[in-house]
Structures are given as structure tokens and as C-alpha cells.
Write a protein that holds these residues in place. Structure first.
Motif, PDB file in Angstrom:
ATOM      1  N   ARG A  22       0.836  -1.198   0.000  1.00 36.57           N
ATOM      2  CA  ARG A  22       0.000   0.000   0.000  1.00 36.57           C
ATOM      3  C   ARG A  22       0.880   1.261   0.000  1.00 36.57           C
ATOM      4  NH1 ARG A  22      -5.363   0.832   3.407  1.00 36.57           N
ATOM      5  NH2 ARG A  22      -6.229   0.308   1.420  1.00 36.57           N
ATOM      6  N   CYS A  59       2.256   1.794  -3.491  1.00 37.62           N
ATOM      7  CA  CYS A  59       1.202   2.316  -4.361  1.00 37.62           C
ATOM      8  C   CYS A  59       0.985   3.807  -4.118  1.00 37.62           C
ATOM      9  CB  CYS A  59      -0.117   1.566  -4.130  1.00 37.62           C
ATOM     10  SG  CYS A  59      -0.192  -0.041  -4.925  1.00 37.62           S
ATOM     11  N   ARG A  60       0.896   4.200  -2.841  1.00 34.73           N
ATOM     12  CA  ARG A  60       0.681   5.616  -2.514  1.00 34.73           C
ATOM     13  C   ARG A  60       1.825   6.478  -3.036  1.00 34.73           C
ATOM     14  NH1 ARG A  60      -3.679   7.306  -2.630  1.00 34.73           N
ATOM     15  NH2 ARG A  60      -2.726   9.265  -2.150  1.00 34.73           N
ATOM     16  N   GLU A  81      -4.136   0.009  -5.636  1.00 38.38           N
ATOM     17  CA  GLU A  81      -4.297   0.444  -4.244  1.00 38.38           C
ATOM     18  C   GLU A  81      -5.678   0.063  -3.726  1.00 38.38           C
ATOM     19  OE1 GLU A  81      -3.765   4.432  -1.582  1.00 38.38           O
ATOM     20  OE2 GLU A  81      -4.859   4.584  -3.453  1.00 38.38           O
ATOM     21  N   GLY A 133      -6.518  -2.454  -0.649  1.00 39.35           N
ATOM     22  CA  GLY A 133      -7.375  -2.042   0.462  1.00 39.35           C
ATOM     23  C   GLY A 133      -8.511  -3.013   0.674  1.00 39.35           C
TER      24      GLY A 133
END
Length: 53
Positions: free
Chosen positions: A3, A6-7, A40, A44
Motif C-alpha cells: 500500500r 502504491c501511494r 491500491e 485495500g
């Protein structure tokens, strides 16, 4: 960890997109940005299967 990556990629593509002037470069960045945003969202969903969008 995925994550976070990805961010970071999303933020990087947004910065590059804001500076890009070449049409083809912008298209590629938009494509990469969309792929990372989908990734992402998928991460999640896997991390929190009870979460609602």
C-alpha cells in the motif's frame, strides 16, 4: 508495504503529470496513475474485506 509503494507511485505520477507537456507522456502517466489507483483499491479490499467504498 504494498500500500505504501502504491501511494508513493500515485503521488509521483501526479507530480509528473502536473509538469508534463507532451501529449503522449501525459497519456502514459494517466494510464500508470489509473493502474496504481486500481492496485491500491484492490490492496485495500484485500486488507479490509469488510470495508465499504
Amino acid at each position: 508495504m504494498d500500500r505504501f509503494i502504491c501511494r508513493e507511485n500515485i503521488e509521483r505520477y501526479r507530480r509528473l503529470l502536473a509538469q508534463a507537456t507532451d501529449v503522449e507522456q501525459r497519456r502514459q502517466l494517466i494510464k500508470l496513475l489509473a493502474e496504481e489507483e486500481a492496485k491500491e483499491q484492490s490492496i485495500g479490499t484485500i486488507a479490509d474485506p469488510g470495508a465499504q467504498s
